[in-house]
Motif scaffolding. Structure first.
Motif, PDB file in Angstrom:
ATOM      1  N   VAL A   1      25.301 -60.040 -46.164  1.00  0.00           N
ATOM      2  CA  VAL A   1      24.417 -59.800 -47.314  1.00  0.00           C
ATOM      3  C   VAL A   1      23.718 -61.091 -47.737  1.00  0.00           C
ATOM      4  O   VAL A   1      22.509 -61.103 -47.983  1.00  0.00           O
ATOM      5  CB  VAL A   1      25.208 -59.173 -48.486  1.00  0.00           C
ATOM      6  CG1 VAL A   1      24.310 -58.999 -49.704  1.00  0.00           C
ATOM      7  CG2 VAL A   1      25.795 -57.827 -48.068  1.00  0.00           C
TER       8      VAL A   1
ATOM      9  N   LEU B   1      21.851 -50.219 -50.474  1.00  0.00           N
ATOM     10  CA  LEU B   1      22.071 -51.612 -50.895  1.00  0.00           C
ATOM     11  C   LEU B   1      20.788 -52.419 -50.739  1.00  0.00           C
ATOM     12  O   LEU B   1      20.243 -52.506 -49.636  1.00  0.00           O
ATOM     13  CB  LEU B   1      23.185 -52.251 -50.063  1.00  0.00           C
ATOM     14  CG  LEU B   1      23.585 -53.669 -50.462  1.00  0.00           C
ATOM     15  CD1 LEU B   1      24.231 -53.693 -51.838  1.00  0.00           C
ATOM     16  CD2 LEU B   1      24.549 -54.269 -49.431  1.00  0.00           C
TER      17      LEU B   1
ATOM     18  N   VAL C   1      19.624 -54.959 -46.185  1.00  0.00           N
ATOM     19  CA  VAL C   1      20.590 -55.688 -45.366  1.00  0.00           C
ATOM     20  C   VAL C   1      20.768 -54.965 -44.032  1.00  0.00           C
ATOM     21  O   VAL C   1      21.088 -53.779 -44.006  1.00  0.00           O
ATOM     22  CB  VAL C   1      21.955 -55.775 -46.087  1.00  0.00           C
ATOM     23  CG1 VAL C   1      22.934 -56.624 -45.275  1.00  0.00           C
ATOM     24  CG2 VAL C   1      21.780 -56.328 -47.492  1.00  0.00           C
ATOM     25  N   ARG C   2      20.552 -55.681 -42.936  1.00  0.00           N
ATOM     26  CA  ARG C   2      20.730 -55.081 -41.622  1.00  0.00           C
ATOM     27  C   ARG C   2      22.207 -54.833 -41.341  1.00  0.00           C
ATOM     28  O   ARG C   2      23.073 -55.542 -41.841  1.00  0.00           O
ATOM     29  CB  ARG C   2      20.169 -56.014 -40.546  1.00  0.00           C
ATOM     30  CG  ARG C   2      18.683 -56.215 -40.642  1.00  0.00           C
ATOM     31  CD  ARG C   2      18.176 -57.074 -39.475  1.00  0.00           C
ATOM     32  NE  ARG C   2      16.852 -57.588 -39.763  1.00  0.00           N
ATOM     33  CZ  ARG C   2      15.727 -56.882 -39.600  1.00  0.00           C
ATOM     34  NH1 ARG C   2      15.778 -55.648 -39.151  1.00  0.00           N
ATOM     35  NH2 ARG C   2      14.553 -57.419 -39.895  1.00  0.00           N
TER      36      ARG C   2
ATOM     37  N   ASP D   1      23.864 -55.558 -38.870  1.00  0.00           N
ATOM     38  CA  ASP D   1      24.514 -56.690 -38.193  1.00  0.00           C
ATOM     39  C   ASP D   1      24.230 -58.012 -38.906  1.00  0.00           C
ATOM     40  O   ASP D   1      24.080 -59.053 -38.271  1.00  0.00           O
ATOM     41  CB  ASP D   1      24.037 -56.766 -36.735  1.00  0.00           C
ATOM     42  CG  ASP D   1      22.529 -56.965 -36.650  1.00  0.00           C
ATOM     43  OD1 ASP D   1      21.853 -56.924 -37.708  1.00  0.00           O
ATOM     44  OD2 ASP D   1      22.018 -57.160 -35.536  1.00  0.00           O
ATOM     45  N   GLU D   2      24.198 -57.961 -40.225  1.00  0.00           N
ATOM     46  CA  GLU D   2      23.794 -59.130 -41.007  1.00  0.00           C
ATOM     47  C   GLU D   2      24.690 -59.246 -42.237  1.00  0.00           C
ATOM     48  O   GLU D   2      25.005 -58.249 -42.882  1.00  0.00           O
ATOM     49  CB  GLU D   2      22.336 -58.912 -41.435  1.00  0.00           C
ATOM     50  CG  GLU D   2      21.672 -60.015 -42.201  1.00  0.00           C
ATOM     51  CD  GLU D   2      20.214 -59.641 -42.532  1.00  0.00           C
ATOM     52  OE1 GLU D   2      19.336 -60.486 -42.346  1.00  0.00           O
ATOM     53  OE2 GLU D   2      19.967 -58.495 -42.979  1.00  0.00           O
TER      54      GLU D   2
ATOM     55  N   LEU E   1      22.111 -51.186 -44.118  1.00  0.00           N
ATOM     56  CA  LEU E   1      23.192 -50.652 -44.945  1.00  0.00           C
ATOM     57  C   LEU E   1      22.583 -49.706 -45.984  1.00  0.00           C
ATOM     58  O   LEU E   1      21.606 -50.060 -46.635  1.00  0.00           O
ATOM     59  CB  LEU E   1      23.954 -51.783 -45.644  1.00  0.00           C
ATOM     60  CG  LEU E   1      24.669 -52.783 -44.736  1.00  0.00           C
ATOM     61  CD1 LEU E   1      25.569 -53.710 -45.565  1.00  0.00           C
ATOM     62  CD2 LEU E   1      25.504 -52.072 -43.676  1.00  0.00           C
ATOM     63  N   PRO E   2      23.164 -48.525 -46.151  1.00  0.00           N
ATOM     64  CA  PRO E   2      22.567 -47.548 -47.071  1.00  0.00           C
ATOM     65  C   PRO E   2      22.774 -47.942 -48.535  1.00  0.00           C
ATOM     66  O   PRO E   2      23.812 -48.493 -48.902  1.00  0.00           O
ATOM     67  CB  PRO E   2      23.346 -46.267 -46.755  1.00  0.00           C
ATOM     68  CG  PRO E   2      24.661 -46.733 -46.211  1.00  0.00           C
ATOM     69  CD  PRO E   2      24.378 -48.021 -45.483  1.00  0.00           C
TER      70      PRO E   2
ATOM     71  N   ARG F   1      19.498 -43.406 -54.603  1.00  0.00           N
ATOM     72  CA  ARG F   1      20.029 -44.421 -55.525  1.00  0.00           C
ATOM     73  C   ARG F   1      20.399 -45.694 -54.759  1.00  0.00           C
ATOM     74  O   ARG F   1      21.089 -45.629 -53.744  1.00  0.00           O
ATOM     75  CB  ARG F   1      21.263 -43.872 -56.252  1.00  0.00           C
ATOM     76  CG  ARG F   1      21.901 -44.895 -57.172  1.00  0.00           C
ATOM     77  CD  ARG F   1      23.112 -44.343 -57.914  1.00  0.00           C
ATOM     78  NE  ARG F   1      23.876 -45.417 -58.534  1.00  0.00           N
ATOM     79  CZ  ARG F   1      25.072 -45.275 -59.078  1.00  0.00           C
ATOM     80  NH1 ARG F   1      25.658 -44.080 -59.103  1.00  0.00           N
ATOM     81  NH2 ARG F   1      25.688 -46.307 -59.609  1.00  0.00           N
TER      82      ARG F   1
ATOM     83  N   VAL G   1      21.965 -49.785 -55.268  1.00  0.00           N
ATOM     84  CA  VAL G   1      22.447 -50.898 -56.089  1.00  0.00           C
ATOM     85  C   VAL G   1      21.787 -52.140 -55.501  1.00  0.00           C
ATOM     86  O   VAL G   1      21.416 -52.156 -54.331  1.00  0.00           O
ATOM     87  CB  VAL G   1      23.988 -51.022 -56.066  1.00  0.00           C
ATOM     88  CG1 VAL G   1      24.640 -49.745 -56.563  1.00  0.00           C
ATOM     89  CG2 VAL G   1      24.509 -51.405 -54.690  1.00  0.00           C
TER      90      VAL G   1
END
Lengths: 253, 253
Positions: free
Chosen positions: B61, B21, B55-56, B58-59, B18-19, B117, B119
């Motif tokens: 968080v 994150l 975080v993948r 397919d996963e 996930l971008p 950036r 988070v």
């Protein structure tokens, strides 16, 4: 900003926003002994959702939540608390947003940024029901109050978000006595009777409390200032009015 | 997985994740009356950081946080709690990650996904110090325990994350009595004296507690089972040993 075709959020690539990150706000108000929240309605789709938004590249996440709150309620300086990041894969479902865009005459490509997997940061806010002026966002048709006990079916995992917000509010009301002023102030008039304060507690906690022990606990906190009696002209004994004492816990935030 | 050049995370475009994150874990252990946390060290850069990860696609968080914990500690079934999303713009600073990659012989392009950036979702975990086997991740050189009272300078906003984790742990220990077993179990041996339990509380809360009222409060919770006395052979009266009663609050999680 309120016409869907020019709303930045609906651009296909999400330029200017952090990718895959949303915010959702559970905005509580209190009226006629009912706890209420604001919901957006998307007509012609049967969909209801929590107000929320996306985070601009040049914006703090908490500020994006504040911006959404100001836009939806017309109120500044709202008590606002971040409570959880919802990040399960299972929350990814492009169908509702596709339906909403389609109902607005937009046919999004499969690659549209709003159809990808999002995680969302949950915030809850407490606002003065009598002062808020609910206003829909770019994609919704209306923004209105709904009784927490009679919510319509909500899209995605928004019901779970509401439930977790309520649990957090309950824990905070019950345990974080220092936060009482912040928790209760927007939900009560400036002066209130002990009965009105107890009503608020009972509604949020979803259970009846014993009058004498509630009163003892509240007075022991030392943050209530007793004023004149409230004369209602009725047969009952007039109850005292209270307000939160100035400076008693003014530095808590 | 432990060789930096083949670690997926270091691919330039972040494919499969996930971008924007990240997750960061404040992993607490308790040893010799010191509260400790695990930190990663990046040699030749002078940088220290919290263990964490990405975080993948397919996963969930929360599962990404569990994965990081298992990888860093070698332990399964860790008590883990999500406590805050850190999302200020001011936390964006590509310099430390650029320095870390450069020290590993990687020259990242300005567009490298790790330099954008992020988070980050903060988690705290409580682990049994004696059982954890700290292990570095793909980019770090070591993973070790550090006394909370003597931390090195941490990169980005990681000091703020540690501080907020500690505040949350304190509030939970103090107020959420139902969570006591989960909070204390990984930090104490299976049987312990009242003094050892009080020591743990005092260390986490950062303040001394009165012995008699502490003992009264703990016993009133009804979740401690008193065992035989601990005979140490010393001059003092032998103290009782306790353990958490089976099934007393077993359904809390």
């Amino acid at each position: 900003m309120n016409h869907p075709f020019i709303a930045e959020e609906i651009r296909a690539n999400g330029q200017g926003f952090l990718p895959g990150l949303a915010i959702d706000c559970v905005i509580f108000g209190f009226h006629q002994n009912q706890l209420k929240i604001l919901l957006l309605e998307y007509r012609n789709t049967g969909l209801f959702a929590l107000p929320g938004g996306f985070v601009r590249e040049d914006e703090d996440v908490n500020d994006a939540a504040r911006r959404a709150l100001v836009e939806r309620t017309g109120l500044q300086d709202i008590y606002l608390e971040q409570f959880y990041l919802f990040g399960d894969q299972s929350r990814h479902n492009p169908a509702p947003l596709r339906a909403i865009m389609t109902a607005k005459g937009i046919e999004p490509a499969d690659s549209h940024w709003l159809l990808r997997r999002f995680v969302t940061v949950g915030y809850y806010a407490l606002v003065d029901f009598t002062k808020a002026v609910p206003k829909a966002d770019a994609l919704a048709d209306s923004c209105d109050w709904y009784d927490l006990t009679h919510l319509p079916v909500l899209m995605l995992d928004h019901k779970t978000i509401v439930q977790k917000a309520l649990e957090t509010l309950r824990v905070n009301l019950d345990q974080r006595q220092m936060g009482l002023r912040h928790l209760a102030t927007p939900l009560l008039p400036e002066t209130f009777t002990m009965g009105e304060l107890q009503n608020l507690y009972e509604t949020i906690l979803g259970q009846k409390l014993r009058r004498t022990s509630f009163q003892r606990k509240m007075l022991s906190l030392g943050i209530l200032e007793r004023l004149d009696k409230k004369y209602s002209g009725g047969a009952h004994k007039a109850p005292y009015l209270y307000r939160f004492a100035e400076n008693a816990i003014g530095s808590q935030n």
